[in-house]
Design a protein around this motif. Structure first.
Motif, PDB file in Angstrom:
ATOM      1  N   MET A   1       1.091  -1.327   0.128  1.00 12.92           N
ATOM      2  CA  MET A   1       0.170   0.367  -0.028  1.00 12.92           C
ATOM      3  C   MET A   1       1.046   1.370   0.080  1.00 12.92           C
ATOM      4  O   MET A   1       2.654   1.098   0.832  1.00 12.92           O
ATOM      5  N   LYS A   2      -0.154   1.921  -0.777  1.00 12.11           N
ATOM      6  CA  LYS A   2       1.498   3.308  -0.174  1.00 12.11           C
ATOM      7  C   LYS A   2       0.734   4.371   0.102  1.00 12.11           C
ATOM      8  O   LYS A   2       0.032   5.163   0.023  1.00 12.11           O
ATOM      9  N   LEU A   3       1.754   4.204   1.518  1.00 11.55           N
ATOM     10  CA  LEU A   3       1.212   5.471   2.208  1.00 11.55           C
ATOM     11  C   LEU A   3       1.844   6.252   2.562  1.00 11.55           C
ATOM     12  O   LEU A   3       3.189   6.321   2.367  1.00 11.55           O
ATOM     13  N   ALA A   4       1.133   7.637   3.076  1.00  9.93           N
ATOM     14  CA  ALA A   4       1.285   8.733   3.367  1.00  9.93           C
ATOM     15  C   ALA A   4       1.557   8.712   5.365  1.00  9.93           C
ATOM     16  O   ALA A   4       0.181   8.624   5.377  1.00  9.93           O
ATOM     17  N   LEU A  28       5.203   7.770   1.860  1.00  8.38           N
ATOM     18  CA  LEU A  28       5.859   8.916   2.064  1.00  8.38           C
ATOM     19  C   LEU A  28       5.763   9.790   3.198  1.00  8.38           C
ATOM     20  O   LEU A  28       4.647  10.071   4.499  1.00  8.38           O
ATOM     21  N   GLY A  29       6.939  10.813   4.377  1.00  7.19           N
ATOM     22  CA  GLY A  29       7.565  10.832   5.049  1.00  7.19           C
ATOM     23  C   GLY A  29       6.136  12.601   5.272  1.00  7.19           C
ATOM     24  O   GLY A  29       7.800  13.120   4.286  1.00  7.19           O
ATOM     25  N   ALA A  74      -1.379  18.770  -2.507  1.00  8.16           N
ATOM     26  CA  ALA A  74      -0.507  18.592  -3.313  1.00  8.16           C
ATOM     27  C   ALA A  74       0.145  17.209  -3.221  1.00  8.16           C
ATOM     28  O   ALA A  74       0.756  16.734  -3.944  1.00  8.16           O
ATOM     29  N   ALA A  75       0.736  17.421  -2.062  1.00 10.54           N
ATOM     30  CA  ALA A  75       1.553  16.469  -1.517  1.00 10.54           C
ATOM     31  C   ALA A  75       1.101  15.256  -0.784  1.00 10.54           C
ATOM     32  O   ALA A  75       1.329  13.629  -1.392  1.00 10.54           O
TER      33      ALA A  75
END
Length: 294
Positions: A1-4, A28-29, A74-75
């Motif tokens: 999973m793509k996690l922020a 992504l941190g 955006a992030a």
């Protein structure tokens, strides 16, 4: 999973990043300050590995002001789940900063998630939605505390977390595909021993609660990435160890400091049982607190 993972430089955020990467997620941190030393080393290793493998790095970092909605939007674009930890962690000036910062960031993250179709969010709430550490006013109706207990804070930090939970209620009503967990964390530490104090009176206002930091990280990942079908919408969860951080028996602590507070029917404080009931987190998330070595 793509996690922020927002607030990734913090003590909890760092553990969530490490746990997420260990479970195979792409991370992504996000933080308002430069990447901390532990994460900077991790970032370098993942960048090097990506260069050698010819693929994208599994960990990246962006410095961003999450009180700016457009910057947050955006992030977060392109991610599938969010762990929201960015916040002021104390009442600070006891005036406006903690309240305004926490409330704005929480709403920006939730609203950006809705805008981007990100349906999985786990946000940090706090045990202090019930008056505990930052006040002399305590209105406990029963022990152990659970998610049904009324939340009546009289200071801005606890209030900010109550509002964050109300914002989650609001967003899932408008966007029913979203699932949001508000994790009411206790004091997050590497071990129970670090929470111990010689005089139990020093910890009576937070009911001798603590949570082992890696176990807390696991709760966030279960909340955002778990798909057991047992819950939907918005749910708050207490995330606290099942034992106290005191050497005295819990009944002795109760009789000494809180004997006027009744015990909930069917519950007890035998041995060193904690003053928080986390059975909801176990039932719906599958979360069980673990200390190192367990």
């Amino acid at each position: 999973m793509k996690l922020a993972i927002t607030g990734c430089n913090g003590s909890v955020g760092t553990r969530v990043v490490l746990a997420a990467l260990a479970q195979g997620h792409t991370v992504l941190g996000l933080d308002s300050v430069p990447c901390s030393e532990p994460l900077a080393s991790l970032l370098l290793r993942h960048s090097k590995a990506a260069t050698e493998d010819g693929g994208p790095p599994r960990f990246t970092f962006k410095r961003v002001d999450l009180t700016d909605f457009d910057a947050a939007l955006a992030a977060l674009e392109g991610y599938e789940g969010i762990v929201q930890l960015a916040a002021v962690r104390t009442p600070a000036d006891y005036k406006v900063m903690a309240h305004n910062t926490n409330v704005v960031i929480s709403w920006n993250i939730l609203r950006a998630a809705a805008e981007l179709g990100i349906n999985r969010v786990a946000q940090a709430s706090s045990v202090n939605v019930i008056p505990l550490v930052w006040t002399d006013r305590h209105d406990f109706e029963y022990f152990p505390l659970d998610e049904e207990h009324p939340c009546r804070p009289d200071e801005l930090y606890g209030l900010s977390k109550v509002i964050c939970e109300l914002q989650a209620d609001t967003i899932v009503r408008r966007y029913p595909s979203m699932r949001v967990a508000s994790l009411r964390l206790s004091w997050s530490l590497p071990s129970r021993e670090e929470a111990l104090r010689d005089d139990p009176e020093r910890r009576k206002n937070d009911l001798w609660g603590y949570v082992q930091e890696d176990s807390a990280a696991e709760a966030f990942l279960l909340a955002v990435a778990g798909e057991n079908g047992k819950w939907s919408g918005h749910e708050p969860f207490f995330i606290v160890a099942p034992d106290t951080s005191a050497n005295e028996d819990s009944l002795e602590l109760w009789q000494t400091y809180w004997r006027h507070v009744p015990l909930k029917e069917g519950k007890d404080l035998s041995g060193r049982k904690g003053f928080f009931d986390c059975s909801k987190a176990e039932r719906l998330l599958g979360w069980v607190h673990r200390n190192p070595g367990e």
